[in-house]
Design a protein around this motif. Structure first.
Motif, PDB file in Angstrom:
ATOM      1  N   GLU A  75       4.405  -4.783   0.851  1.00 11.94           N
ATOM      2  CA  GLU A  75       3.977  -3.679  -0.110  1.00 11.94           C
ATOM      3  C   GLU A  75       3.085  -2.696   0.829  1.00 11.94           C
ATOM      4  N   LEU A  76       3.813  -1.475   0.643  1.00 16.56           N
ATOM      5  CA  LEU A  76       3.161  -0.153   1.500  1.00 16.56           C
ATOM      6  C   LEU A  76       2.194   0.725   0.590  1.00 16.56           C
ATOM      7  N   ARG A  77       1.209   1.002   1.140  1.00 20.09           N
ATOM      8  CA  ARG A  77       0.261   2.027   0.261  1.00 20.09           C
ATOM      9  C   ARG A  77       0.000   3.133   1.415  1.00 20.09           C
TER      10      ARG A  77
ATOM     11  N   ILE B 211      -3.435  -0.951   8.337  1.00 19.79           N
ATOM     12  CA  ILE B 211      -4.114  -2.413   8.336  1.00 19.79           C
ATOM     13  C   ILE B 211      -3.005  -3.092   7.487  1.00 19.79           C
ATOM     14  N   ALA B 212      -2.689  -4.441   8.109  1.00 23.49           N
ATOM     15  CA  ALA B 212      -1.861  -5.154   7.452  1.00 23.49           C
ATOM     16  C   ALA B 212      -2.592  -6.417   6.854  1.00 23.49           C
ATOM     17  N   ASP B 213      -2.178  -6.991   5.939  1.00 27.38           N
ATOM     18  CA  ASP B 213      -2.705  -8.184   5.358  1.00 27.38           C
ATOM     19  C   ASP B 213      -2.326  -9.351   6.207  1.00 27.38           C
ATOM     20  N   ARG B 214      -3.036 -10.355   6.137  1.00 25.39           N
ATOM     21  CA  ARG B 214      -2.911 -11.681   6.952  1.00 25.39           C
ATOM     22  C   ARG B 214      -1.383 -12.115   7.016  1.00 25.39           C
ATOM     23  N   GLY B 215      -0.658 -12.147   6.079  1.00 25.05           N
ATOM     24  CA  GLY B 215       0.454 -12.738   5.957  1.00 25.05           C
ATOM     25  C   GLY B 215       1.494 -11.903   6.920  1.00 25.05           C
TER      26      GLY B 215
ATOM     27  N   PHE C 165      -8.381  -0.441   2.117  1.00 25.96           N
ATOM     28  CA  PHE C 165      -7.525  -1.546   2.082  1.00 25.96           C
ATOM     29  C   PHE C 165      -7.980  -2.261   0.915  1.00 25.96           C
ATOM     30  N   SER C 166      -9.274  -2.585   0.791  1.00 25.34           N
ATOM     31  CA  SER C 166      -9.809  -3.524   0.094  1.00 25.34           C
ATOM     32  C   SER C 166      -9.945  -2.895  -1.507  1.00 25.34           C
ATOM     33  N   THR C 167     -10.353  -1.537  -1.350  1.00 24.55           N
ATOM     34  CA  THR C 167     -10.581  -0.876  -2.601  1.00 24.55           C
ATOM     35  C   THR C 167      -9.339  -0.927  -3.357  1.00 24.55           C
ATOM     36  N   LEU C 168      -8.248  -0.555  -2.668  1.00 24.30           N
ATOM     37  CA  LEU C 168      -6.848  -0.258  -3.258  1.00 24.30           C
ATOM     38  C   LEU C 168      -6.132  -1.646  -3.523  1.00 24.30           C
ATOM     39  N   ARG C 169      -6.831  -2.664  -3.234  1.00 26.39           N
ATOM     40  CA  ARG C 169      -6.334  -3.983  -3.493  1.00 26.39           C
ATOM     41  C   ARG C 169      -4.854  -4.193  -2.607  1.00 26.39           C
ATOM     42  N   VAL C 170      -4.889  -3.785  -1.545  1.00 29.82           N
ATOM     43  CA  VAL C 170      -3.569  -3.916  -0.746  1.00 29.82           C
ATOM     44  C   VAL C 170      -3.509  -5.151  -0.417  1.00 29.82           C
ATOM     45  N   TRP C 171      -4.595  -6.115  -0.297  1.00 30.11           N
ATOM     46  CA  TRP C 171      -4.585  -7.485  -0.097  1.00 30.11           C
ATOM     47  C   TRP C 171      -4.137  -8.328  -1.210  1.00 30.11           C
ATOM     48  N   ASP C 172      -4.059  -7.690  -2.256  1.00 29.70           N
ATOM     49  CA  ASP C 172      -3.596  -8.608  -3.345  1.00 29.70           C
ATOM     50  C   ASP C 172      -2.254  -8.716  -3.892  1.00 29.70           C
ATOM     51  N   THR C 173      -1.486  -9.274  -2.803  1.00 30.58           N
ATOM     52  CA  THR C 173       0.176  -9.374  -3.147  1.00 30.58           C
ATOM     53  C   THR C 173       0.194 -11.047  -3.144  1.00 30.58           C
ATOM     54  N   GLU C 174       1.390 -11.279  -3.858  1.00 32.61           N
ATOM     55  CA  GLU C 174       1.766 -12.544  -3.722  1.00 32.61           C
ATOM     56  C   GLU C 174       1.768 -13.297  -2.451  1.00 32.61           C
TER      57      GLU C 174
END
Length: 168
Positions: free
Chosen positions: A44-46, A100-104, A72-81
């Motif tokens: 998921e890209l923002r 910035i990429a999420d941990r997955g 990254f946090s404010t836009l909830r980019v981390w909040d994906t399945e």
């Protein structure tokens, strides 16, 4: 950049400056590119653009990288399945791009690869070609995500594809 010079730049850059680099047509092209990209992978890209930082933040030494992490946090980019969000953050006043990429994704794609994409985007932006820099950056990110997170039949769109303009 010298702190006082950076502070002046952020303080006196007009709030409408981002519109010169990213007129409505370019923002629409970015939105379409993100949508097309996400059809090819599970990431998921923002895409976020910030004209300047608040002068107090600059005075306190907030870096563009630190701000990208906050966004990254404010836009909830981390909040994906699948923890597969990627933020492309541009701070126009500093002429910096951070990805910035999420941990997955970070487990599979090293930060140096993201930094190389960001560097090339910055080069295009320095040349004044914000459309090309943005679209080529999205294209390269798409190739990386397609390799590590290929699309599946029920590929959900979890985050907005529309670029976000952040007003500090």
């Amino acid at each position: 950049m010298v702190a006082i010079k950076r502070w002046f730049l952020h303080t006196f850059t007009p709030p409408w400056r981002w519109r010169l680099a990213f007129p409505a047509a370019v923002l629409k092209d970015i939105e379409i590119a993100v949508k097309q990209s996400e059809c090819q992978h599970r990431g998921e890209l923002r895409f976020a653009i910030e004209n300047t930082l608040a002068p107090t933040w600059v005075w306190r030494g907030l870096s563009a990288r630190q701000r990208a992490t906050e966004v990254f946090s404010t836009l909830r980019v981390w909040d994906t399945e699948e923890n597969s969000g990627v933020l492309i953050y541009l701070l126009l006043a500093d002429r910096e791009v951070h990805i910035i990429a999420d941990r997955g994704i970070a487990r599979r794609v090293h930060q140096t690869e993201w930094d190389a994409v960001a560097h090339d985007m910055q080069e295009a932006f320095r040349d004044g070609d914000f459309r090309r820099g943005s679209l080529e950056g999205i294209e390269r990110i798409t190739r990386m995500l397609t390799t590590h997170f290929p699309a599946v039949a029920d590929n959900l769109n979890e985050l907005s594809n529309k670029p976000v303009i952040i007003n500090s």
